[in-house]
Design a protein around this motif. Structure first.
Motif, PDB file in Angstrom:
ATOM      1  N   UNK A  85     -47.358  -6.811  22.575  1.00  0.00           N
ATOM      2  CA  UNK A  85     -47.664  -7.001  23.989  1.00  0.00           C
ATOM      3  C   UNK A  85     -46.598  -7.838  24.700  1.00  0.00           C
ATOM      4  N   UNK A  86     -45.718  -8.441  23.912  1.00  0.00           N
ATOM      5  CA  UNK A  86     -44.685  -9.295  24.512  1.00  0.00           C
ATOM      6  C   UNK A  86     -43.435  -8.504  24.900  1.00  0.00           C
ATOM      7  N   UNK A  87     -43.315  -7.292  24.401  1.00  0.00           N
ATOM      8  CA  UNK A  87     -42.100  -6.514  24.605  1.00  0.00           C
ATOM      9  C   UNK A  87     -42.388  -5.237  25.379  1.00  0.00           C
ATOM     10  N   UNK A  88     -41.333  -4.602  25.840  1.00  0.00           N
ATOM     11  CA  UNK A  88     -41.461  -3.369  26.622  1.00  0.00           C
ATOM     12  C   UNK A  88     -41.444  -2.149  25.705  1.00  0.00           C
ATOM     13  N   UNK A  89     -42.483  -1.347  25.785  1.00  0.00           N
ATOM     14  CA  UNK A  89     -42.543  -0.114  24.995  1.00  0.00           C
ATOM     15  C   UNK A  89     -41.512   0.860  25.543  1.00  0.00           C
ATOM     16  N   UNK A 121     -39.872  -0.750  20.817  1.00  0.00           N
ATOM     17  CA  UNK A 121     -39.919  -1.743  21.872  1.00  0.00           C
ATOM     18  C   UNK A 121     -38.550  -2.378  22.084  1.00  0.00           C
ATOM     19  N   UNK A 122     -38.285  -2.713  23.334  1.00  0.00           N
ATOM     20  CA  UNK A 122     -37.120  -3.531  23.668  1.00  0.00           C
ATOM     21  C   UNK A 122     -37.611  -4.945  23.983  1.00  0.00           C
ATOM     22  N   UNK A 123     -36.681  -5.870  24.053  1.00  0.00           N
ATOM     23  CA  UNK A 123     -37.046  -7.253  24.332  1.00  0.00           C
ATOM     24  C   UNK A 123     -37.219  -7.511  25.818  1.00  0.00           C
ATOM     25  N   UNK A 124     -37.045  -6.480  26.654  1.00  0.00           N
ATOM     26  CA  UNK A 124     -37.250  -6.610  28.082  1.00  0.00           C
ATOM     27  C   UNK A 124     -36.033  -7.131  28.814  1.00  0.00           C
TER      28      UNK A 124
END
Length: 212
Positions: A195-199, A209-212
């Protein structure tokens, strides 16, 4: 068992894979699915190391063959691959993490490993990336590295297949499947950190996921 696997196993014999710890220190369930999960333990991000993000943005050198495709049909046209320790480490990671995946799924997992290597946030070699956290309780980034299972290659045909993918990716095949992902997990689990990263992509059995 390869020399790389033997060295890794020697360090892990006293360490059985246990539940990962979240930031609170409370244990969360470890994945027990056939496909191991990268980062199902808390994803480690280290101080800047390696060549940095510029390597992720470089223009890739296309692999041999104008008909390059992420398919088993294409892989079948290629001879068995070989290489140095980096090739061996990437091949083993693909074998133990995702050998049951489609060709596209294998390329996607390889992308994450190489994205980590080149990010400047993780170790600067493939071997160091895939072994990161081993020997540190609950900190394995790749569960196969400390799950206590044998690292013997029991499916040689599958290893030949993943070895071809490893060779292509190390030779700068395009990395455009996962949107620069640094993390992934199987669909069978829902790790707290997702939930902390961008799917960024869903390919085969994995979410990326990326780290946003």
């Amino acid at each position: 068992m390869t020399l790389v696997a033997s060295a890794r196993r020697a360090a892990f014999l006293l360490l059985l894979c246990a539940p990962a710890f979240a930031d609170t220190g409370s244990p969360v369930a470890a994945d027990t699915s056939p496909l191991a999960v990268l980062g199902d333990d808390a994803p480690l991000i280290e101080p800047s190391r390696g060549a940095g993000l510029s390597r992720l943005l470089r223009e890739p050198r296309l692999p041999p063959g104008a008909d390059f495709a992420r398919t088993d049909t294409y892989l079948d046209t290629l001879p068995a691959a070989s290489g140095d320790a980096e090739w061996q480490c990437l091949s083993e990671a693909l074998y133990f993490e995702a050998r049951g995946e489609s060709a596209e799924g294998l390329f996607a997992v390889a992308e994450v490993i190489l994205n980590r290597r080149d990010s400047g946030l993780y170790p600067a070699t493939v071997c160091a990336v895939v072994s990161q956290g081993t020997g540190r309780r609950y900190q394995c980034q790749f569960s196969y590295a400390c799950d206590g299972a044998s690292d013997a290659i029991h499916e040689p045909e599958a290893f030949v297949r993943v070895g071809k993918v490893a060779r292509l990716m190390l030779d700068d095949a395009p990395r455009d499947l996962t949107g620069g992902a640094l993390f992934y997990h199987t669909k069978s689990v829902s790790p707290y950190w997702s939930h902390r990263f961008d799917h960024s992509a869903t390919i085969g059995a994995h979410l990326f996921y990326t780290s946003g």
